[in-house]
Design a protein around this motif. Structure first.
Motif, mmCIF file in Angstrom:
data_model
loop_
_atom_site.group_PDB
_atom_site.id
_atom_site.type_symbol
_atom_site.label_atom_id
_atom_site.label_comp_id
_atom_site.label_asym_id
_atom_site.label_seq_id
_atom_site.Cartn_x
_atom_site.Cartn_y
_atom_site.Cartn_z
ATOM 1 N N HIS A 25 96.601 42.446 110.294
ATOM 2 C CA HIS A 25 96.282 41.508 109.204
ATOM 3 C C HIS A 25 96.141 40.079 109.740
ATOM 4 C CE1 HIS A 25 97.976 44.408 105.899
ATOM 5 N NE2 HIS A 25 96.710 44.640 106.162
ATOM 6 N N HIS A 55 90.917 47.958 111.466
ATOM 7 C CA HIS A 55 92.150 47.900 110.680
ATOM 8 C C HIS A 55 92.157 48.974 109.584
ATOM 9 C CE1 HIS A 55 95.493 46.787 108.247
ATOM 10 N NE2 HIS A 55 94.707 46.526 107.208
ATOM 11 N N PHE A 56 91.048 49.094 108.878
ATOM 12 C CA PHE A 56 91.011 50.065 107.789
ATOM 13 C C PHE A 56 91.212 51.476 108.334
ATOM 14 C CE2 PHE A 56 88.132 46.967 105.244
ATOM 15 C CZ PHE A 56 89.247 46.261 104.827
ATOM 16 N N GLU A 59 94.953 51.784 109.214
ATOM 17 C CA GLU A 59 95.804 51.779 108.016
ATOM 18 C C GLU A 59 95.617 53.075 107.223
ATOM 19 O OE1 GLU A 59 96.632 47.995 105.478
ATOM 20 O OE2 GLU A 59 95.207 49.227 104.355
ATOM 21 N N HIS A 76 92.657 53.475 97.409
ATOM 22 C CA HIS A 76 92.802 52.504 98.489
ATOM 23 C C HIS A 76 91.615 52.598 99.456
ATOM 24 C CE1 HIS A 76 95.926 50.275 101.209
ATOM 25 N NE2 HIS A 76 94.696 49.824 101.404
ATOM 26 N N HIS A 80 88.573 49.774 100.488
ATOM 27 C CA HIS A 80 88.114 49.427 101.841
ATOM 28 C C HIS A 80 86.600 49.605 101.957
ATOM 29 C CE1 HIS A 80 92.334 50.313 103.791
ATOM 30 N NE2 HIS A 80 92.328 49.210 103.067
ATOM 31 N N HIS A 109 94.079 41.862 98.178
ATOM 32 C CA HIS A 109 94.189 43.266 98.565
ATOM 33 C C HIS A 109 95.530 43.566 99.230
ATOM 34 C CE1 HIS A 109 92.900 47.241 99.933
ATOM 35 N NE2 HIS A 109 93.418 46.935 101.113
ATOM 36 N N ASP A 114 97.878 46.973 99.540
ATOM 37 C CA ASP A 114 98.656 47.337 100.736
ATOM 38 C C ASP A 114 100.159 47.356 100.418
ATOM 39 O OD1 ASP A 114 96.280 47.429 102.081
ATOM 40 O OD2 ASP A 114 96.682 45.719 103.396
HETATM 41 FE FE1 FEO Z 1 95.385 46.179 105.140
HETATM 42 FE FE2 FEO Z 1 94.206 48.027 102.897
HETATM 43 O O1 FEO Z 1 93.986 46.726 104.164
#
Ligand code: FEO
Length: 148
Positions: A25, A55-56, A59, A76, A80, A109, A114
């Motif tokens: 992040h 990142h997506f 995560e 979620h 994204h 978001h 998150d």
């Molecule tokens: Fe940290 Fe759902 O993006």
């Protein structure tokens, strides 16, 4: 709606408690700031796209392991996808409207979506959910071992 930091720098109020995700992040905030300072540089914009994608991916791999329906995985992932559809394909010069949208999107978001996985995800060891108490226990144990 949560405040959008200005300057656009990650701060503690965005902490999820998962270090790898928090570190990512931080990178997302940094990447947006770099684009804002270099609106005519397609490579810097592409770097922003790349770190968002990465990142997506990371995560999603983690929250997709929440098995008991405690986190809305499909919703979620769709969020994204939505932001990626918005930012992919933009060409320099990057408009301030788009950047303001991204800045606001990320701030909302993290805290609205998150944060919902906080304390619910298995660690990579796969055995248990990470709680603040658990992290504290581990830190104390490590410190005790180092003191020996
Ligand atoms: Fe940290 Fe759902 O993006």
């Amino acid at each position: 709606f949560y405040p959008v930091p200005e300057p656009y720098v990650w701060e503690e109020s965005f902490a999820t408690g998962y270090k790898n995700l928090d570190d990512e992040h931080v990178i997302l905030f940094d990447a947006v700031r770099e684009v804002e300072a270099n609106k005519n540089d397609q490579a810097i914009y592409q770097h922003m796209i790349d770190v968002y994608n990465e990142h997506f991916r990371n995560e999603e791999a983690m929250f997709s392991r929440i098995m008991d329906g405690a986190h809305d995985i499909a919703d979620h992932r769709n969020r994204h996808l939505g932001i990626m559809n918005t930012i992919e394909g933009a060409q320099v010069p990057i408009g301030q409207d788009l950047l303001d949208f991204v800045k606001n999107w990320l701030a909302q978001h993290i805290k609205n979506t998150d944060f919902d996985y906080k304390g619910k995800m298995p660690t990579h060891a796969g055995e248990h959910v990470v709680t603040d108490e658990h992290i504290l226990e581990v830190e104390v144990a490590v410190r005790e071992r180092e003191a020996l």
